[in-house]
Each structure stands twice: as structure tokens, then as C-alpha cells.
Design a protein around this motif. Structure first.
Motif, PDB file in Angstrom:
ATOM      1  N   ALA A 317       0.837  -1.197   0.000  1.00 47.51           N
ATOM      2  CA  ALA A 317       0.000   0.000   0.000  1.00 47.51           C
ATOM      3  C   ALA A 317       0.870   1.244   0.000  1.00 47.51           C
ATOM      4  O   ALA A 317       0.536   2.258  -0.600  1.00 47.51           O
ATOM      5  CB  ALA A 317      -0.915  -0.005   1.216  1.00 47.51           C
ATOM      6  N   LEU A 318       2.020   1.163   0.653  1.00 47.84           N
ATOM      7  CA  LEU A 318       2.872   2.344   0.718  1.00 47.84           C
ATOM      8  C   LEU A 318       3.998   2.299  -0.307  1.00 47.84           C
ATOM      9  O   LEU A 318       4.935   3.090  -0.268  1.00 47.84           O
ATOM     10  CB  LEU A 318       3.404   2.514   2.143  1.00 47.84           C
ATOM     11  N   GLY A 319       3.898   1.323  -1.249  1.00 50.52           N
ATOM     12  CA  GLY A 319       4.780   1.338  -2.409  1.00 50.52           C
ATOM     13  C   GLY A 319       6.206   0.898  -2.161  1.00 50.52           C
ATOM     14  O   GLY A 319       7.137   1.416  -2.772  1.00 50.52           O
ATOM     15  N   PHE A 320       6.417  -0.061  -1.281  1.00 46.79           N
ATOM     16  CA  PHE A 320       7.775  -0.569  -1.054  1.00 46.79           C
ATOM     17  C   PHE A 320       7.962  -1.931  -1.715  1.00 46.79           C
ATOM     18  O   PHE A 320       6.997  -2.617  -2.036  1.00 46.79           O
ATOM     19  CB  PHE A 320       8.058  -0.677   0.440  1.00 46.79           C
ATOM     20  N   ALA A 321       9.236  -2.300  -1.877  1.00 47.87           N
ATOM     21  CA  ALA A 321       9.526  -3.609  -2.460  1.00 47.87           C
ATOM     22  C   ALA A 321       9.486  -4.666  -1.362  1.00 47.87           C
ATOM     23  O   ALA A 321       9.960  -4.427  -0.261  1.00 47.87           O
ATOM     24  CB  ALA A 321      10.904  -3.585  -3.101  1.00 47.87           C
ATOM     25  N   PRO A 322       8.899  -5.807  -1.689  1.00 53.26           N
ATOM     26  CA  PRO A 322       8.670  -6.804  -0.650  1.00 53.26           C
ATOM     27  C   PRO A 322       9.775  -7.839  -0.515  1.00 53.26           C
ATOM     28  O   PRO A 322       9.636  -8.794   0.218  1.00 53.26           O
ATOM     29  CB  PRO A 322       7.404  -7.486  -1.158  1.00 53.26           C
ATOM     30  N   ASP A 323      10.869  -7.688  -1.245  1.00 55.72           N
ATOM     31  CA  ASP A 323      11.752  -8.839  -1.432  1.00 55.72           C
ATOM     32  C   ASP A 323      13.027  -8.833  -0.594  1.00 55.72           C
ATOM     33  O   ASP A 323      14.102  -9.060  -1.093  1.00 55.72           O
ATOM     34  CB  ASP A 323      12.155  -8.925  -2.904  1.00 55.72           C
ATOM     35  N   SER A 324      12.937  -8.541   0.678  1.00 51.46           N
ATOM     36  CA  SER A 324      14.167  -8.607   1.435  1.00 51.46           C
ATOM     37  C   SER A 324      13.950  -9.254   2.789  1.00 51.46           C
ATOM     38  O   SER A 324      12.958  -8.990   3.452  1.00 51.46           O
ATOM     39  CB  SER A 324      14.720  -7.200   1.614  1.00 51.46           C
TER      40      SER A 324
END
Ligand code: PHE
Length: 545
Positions: A317-324
Motif C-alpha cells: 500500500a505504501l509502495g515498497f519492495a517486498p523482497d528482502s
């Protein structure tokens, strides 16, 4: 003399279930599960994970709890009590290990050579008891790095309260995280606080410490998790996260994903090192072990699943990347929370949730070590927790100062380097990898022991106490609701839950774990690794920790 000591028991069945679920639900669920799921195909991975849990996790869970309740001992005592007087298989295995060890020594691979020869000698002499010993050692190894991460959550709670988690970008959060874990004083202080909490609880005993705190913390954990889910799902754009998390993408599933799922299942369910043997040793004869195991496994899977729902909608929703991995919890999420109204409060709720989950798991790890010294060496509980909790703290400090590299503990590195040619990038990573191996190996050995040495018949006799349906009622009668009709009952194990379980323990679990092993060491190729799809909305770059 030993036998005369009265063993403590759980105050209630619910107390046991909550304590065991508390052990299972931990950083593995809230910190590892969501990002591993994200990386390995979302819903497709959840499906594979569920299959692993059902095929391997549940049967092994029942093995461990039954072993514990039957012997009323810690893992070492449990295997010792049921160790057969002679066991050709164990001797053969031990001699094989010694042979491999000597070959390695000849090939100048000293570390592995010594390790294999030593374990081989122990297996030849003590046979299956070595599996229990490995569990106690795993307790040390796992808690020493687990407590470090748990310590970070203590630190981050402090940061949330003092308003120092207001990051505008993930980069800023990463810099702050880097300087936090790079500060030995702070990370050791946080580690100390966490270990002190574990020691204080375990010191108070099974009923007064572990059970009491689990009854308090597990409901709190659910409350915090539900608060976070509601907050995340009500943000505009949250559904993209739900889709990323749950959309099954079978194209990114590879042999490696299956392996990861097996490893995660053992870690997340606290299996393979005797935690459930120890907790099972405090269970009363009236308790239904089968339904309890299902409840523990069910709660664990539920929390893992819900944790993903708490994390991904907010991140998207806040536009961050989920891959870490580590970064997701300690870098991306604080930044995400900072952009919400009342951000500090949400950050506080999230890190408190992590701490609660880690604490109920940490105490189970310490309890395994404690129970060994209390049962087998006649120590008092207080001394055992203080001394060995202290030792784990010391080992933990070494991990804490070497999370990213070996720089601060060069002597340890050079010592290990002379023994083992190739090292992991840090002591922390070494402990993490070692624990994955130890749990899978321990789980395999436990299934083999119950299935082939102690014997399904004896195990079923144990489980039968408190659970008639398990062994004496036809499976279909149970499922169809006809269990009280005597004509449907069957004395003969054709399709009872017990007979199905026996087949799993003897064949399916060991074969599945061995396949996973062969794959890891590269002797089996389950097909090309698919390259993972790039995340759909890469809004911010996350540096790996
Ligand atoms: N199950 C715990 C978790 O998910 C970790 C753990 C492993 C605890 C083994 C005890 C024994 O975080």
C-alpha cells in the motif's frame, strides 16, 4: 533416586497446547515465513509448505510428544531410556561415520574429519542417545543466534518508544539498522535483556514460569497480530499485497523451494531437537496427544499465514519492495509504519509482537538445555538456567558482534579456517546454517527411531492413553461421526489414524527428508531453478543486510 523425584506437569491441557504453540510460533513465523513465501511464489509456496507440514511436521510432532510423555525425560534421557541394548544399525552407522572421518583426515580436511570421527565414535558407543545429545547441542546453537535477533526487537521497541524510528526512506532505515547492529555495546545489551527474560521465566519452572507466561503472551500475540492485519488491510492499495502474497505462481517453484519448505517446517514447528520431547515430558496421561499435536501445528500454520497478511498489504500500500529478508522487518516495515497515521504506535505493536513470539520460543530452547542438566546431572533448575543461560549469552555475544562478517572475532575465524577450509560469511550465518542441518537430521533420526527401534506399537500404546479414537476406531468412523457405534469400531489396524501415522513415520517422513538432504548436497537434481519473477512494484531498492 532419580526416579523418586516427582516430575512437574502442566497445570492444564490448554496450558500445554499454548506453551508448545508458543515454542513453535516464533521469529520463524513472523520474520522468516512471509518473506520466504514472497520469494518462492506466494500461494504456490504456501501450498507446498502445508503439504510438508502435514506429511512430515505433524507425524514427527506426534513422535516427539509421545517419546517425551512415555519417558518423562529430557531428550538425552528419553533416547537413553529406550535405547536398545544392542543395535547393529547404529554400530554400522557409527563405523561408517568413523570411516568417512578418517578418509577426510587423510584428505587433510581436519574439521570435518574430527567431527565425523568423533560423532561416529559416540554413535558406536552410545547408539541412539546421541540424537538426544545433538538436540541439547542444537539448543545452544539455535538460541545463540536466535537471541541476537530477539535482542534487536528489544532494541527496536526502545527505539519506537523514544520516537527514533521515523525514517523517510528505506535507505535511511538501513543506515540506522546497520549502525545499530554494528554497535557491539547496544546489541550485547539487548541480547542480555532477552536472555535475562528467558532465564527468569525458565527459572520459575514449568507451571509457574513457562505455562503462566505462555497463557498470558499467546492471546496477546493474536491480539497484536489482528490489530496489524486490520491496519494493513484497510490501507488504500492493500490488495496488491494480498495478491502478491497469495497468488499461486507455480513458475517460480523449484526443487529448492521444496527444500526450503522442509527446512522451514522443522524450524517453525520446533522439531528435530527435542523441544517437543521436553514439553511432552510434562504432559499428563489423560491428555489427547493427537488432537493436541493438531492444535499446535494448526496454530503455528495459522500465525505464519496471518503474519504474511499483516506484512504485505502494508508494504504494498505504501509502495515498497517486498523482497528482502532481515531488511523487511527491520528496515522496510519501520519506514512503512512511519508513513501511516500513528506510525510509532504501529511500529511498537509490531516489534512487541516479534518479541512476544521470540520469547515463548526462546524459553523452550533454554528449557531443553535446562531439563538435561536437571534430569541427568541432578542440578537444581535455578543453577542450570543461570549457568547455561549464561553460556548461551556468551556464545550469543560472539554471534552478535559478527552478524555481517568475522572482523571483530578474527581469532575465532582463523581457528575455524584452519579446521574447515570454507566458512560462512559470519559466525551468525554459520550458526543459522548449522541449525537447519541439525534440525532436519534430528527430525529424520527421531522418525527412524520411533518407526523402527522403539516401534510404532509401543508409541501407539502411549498415544492411546487419552485418545481412543487414535488407535481403536476405524478412521472412516471417526471422520463420519460414527465413532460411538460399536459395530464400526475395529480392533484391527486397517484404517485407524494410528496405522496411517505409522506408515508416515516409518516410510514417508524419512524418505522425504532424505530426498531433501540429497538435494541440498547436490546429489539429486529436481530440475532447473526457475529465476524468480521481479517483484511487481519495485518502488524502493532494499539493500540486503
Ligand atoms: N519454532 C521457533 C520459531 O519458529 C524456533 C525454534 C526452533 C524454537 C527449534 C525451538 C526449537 O521461531
Amino acid at each position: 533416586m532419580e526416579q523418586q523425584k516427582k516430575r512437574e506437569t502442566w497445570h492444564s491441557s490448554l496450558g500445554f497446547i499454548l506453551a508448545a504453540a508458543g515454542s513453535a510460533v516464533g521469529l520463524g513465523n513472523i520474520w522468516r515465513f512471509p518473506y520466504i513465501t514472497g520469494e518462492h511464489g506466494g500461494g504456490a509456496f504456501v501450498l507446498i509448505y502445508l503439504i510438508c507440514v502435514a506429511l512430515i511436521g505433524l507425524p514427527v510432532m506426534l513422535c516427539e510428544i509421545a517419546l517425551g510423555r512415555h519417558t518423562r525425560r529430557n531428550p538425552v534421557g528419553a533416547f537413553k531410556q529406550l535405547n536398545p541394548a544392542t543395535c547393529n544399525l547404529a554400530v554400522l552407522f557409527g563405523v561408517g561415520l568413523i570411516f568417512c572421518g578418517v578418509m577426510m583426515l587423510i584428505m587433510r580436511s581436519f574439521g570435518w574429519g574430527i567431527l565425523f570421527t568423533l560423532i561416529g565414535a559416540l554413535v558406536t558407543k552410545y547408539r541412539w542417545t546421541v540424537v538426544g545429545v545433538m538436540g541439547v547441542v542444537a539448543g545452544f546453537v539455535i538460541l545463540s543466534f536466535y537471541a541476537v535477533v530477539a535482542g534487536w526487537t528489544v532494541g527496536y521497541i526502545g527505539k519506537a518508544i523514544s520516537g527514533r524510528l521515523a525514517f523517510d526512506t528505506v535507505d535511511a532505515a538501513a543506515v540506522s539498522f546497520g549502525s545499530f547492529i554494528g554497535n557491539p555495546f547496544l546489541s550485547i545489551l539487548c541480547l542480555f535483556v532477552f536472555m535475562a527474560l528467558c532465564i527468569a521465566i525458565v527459572c520459575k519452572g514449568v507451571q509457574g514460569g513457562i505455562e503462566k507466561i505462555s497463557k498470558l503472551l499467546m492471546p496477546l500475540l493474536f491480539l497484536l497480530l489482528i490489530l496489524l492485519i486490520i491496519r494493513g488491510l484497510t490501507l488504500p492499495g492493500a490488495m496488491a499485497g494480498v495478491r502478491y502474497y497469495l497468488r499461486p505462481d507455480f513458475s517460480v517453484i523449484s526443487g529448492e523451494s521444496i527444500l526450503v519448505a522442509v527446512g522451514l517446517a522443522f524450524f517453525s514447528l520446533s522439531l528435530g531437537m527435542g523441544a517437543m520431547i521436553t514439553y511432552g515430558s510434562y504432559v499428563s496421561k489423560e491428555q489427547n496427544l493427537f488432537t493436541s499435536s493438531m492444535a499446535i501445528v494448526g496454530l503455528d500454520v495459522l500465525v505464519a499465514f496471518l503474519a504474511g497478511l499483516a506484512v504485505f498489504p502494508a508494504v504494498f500500500a505504501l509502495g515498497f519492495a517486498p523482497d528482502s529478508g532481515t531488511g523487511l522487518a527491520f528496515m522496510a516495515l519501520p519506514t512503512v509504519f512511519n508513513q501511516m497515521p500513528l506510525g510509532i504506535l504501529w511500529a511498537f505493536v509490531f516489534f512487541l509482537l516479534l518479541l512476544v513470539a521470540a520469547l515463548t520460543s526462546g524459553i523452550s530452547l533454554l528449557e531443553v538445555v535446562t531439563a538435561y542438566w536437571v534430569d541427568e546431572r541432578d542440578w537444581t533448575r535455578r543453577n542450570a538456567t543461570l549457568v547455561f543461560g549464561g553460556c548461551i549469552f556468551l556464545l550469543g555475544t560472539l554471534c552478535a558482534v559478527s552478524v555481517e562478517n568475522w572482523d571483530s572475532i578474527r581469532p575465532v575465524q582463523s581457528l575455524l579456517q584452519t579446521l574447515f577450509a570454507r566458512l560462512q560469511p559470519s559466525l551468525f550465518a554459520t550458526m543459522e546454517t548449522a541449525s537447519d542441518w541439525m534440525l532436519a537430521l534430528g527430525g529424520l533420526m527421531t522418525a527412524l527411531f520411533v518407526g523402527w527401534i522403539w516401534g510404532i506399537r509401543h508409541a501407539v500404546d502411549e498415544i492411546r492413553h487419552g485418545s481412543q479414537n487414535f488407535a481403536d476406531v476405524h478412521l472412516w468412523s471417526v471422520l463420519a461421526g460414527l465413532k460411538d457405534d460399536p459395530s464400526h469400531n475395529s480392533e484391527v489396524h486397517v484404517y485407524t489414524i494410528a496405522s496411517v501415522w505409522g506408515v508416515f513415520v516409518r516410510f514417508i517422513c524419512p524418505v522425504a527428508v532424505v530426498i531433501a538432504f540429497l538435494y541440498t548436497i547436490g546429489w539429486l537434481d529436481l530440475g532447473e531453478d526457475a529465476s524468480p519473477e521481479p517483484p511487481p512494484e519495485p518502488a524502493a531498492e532494499l539493500a540486503p543486510p
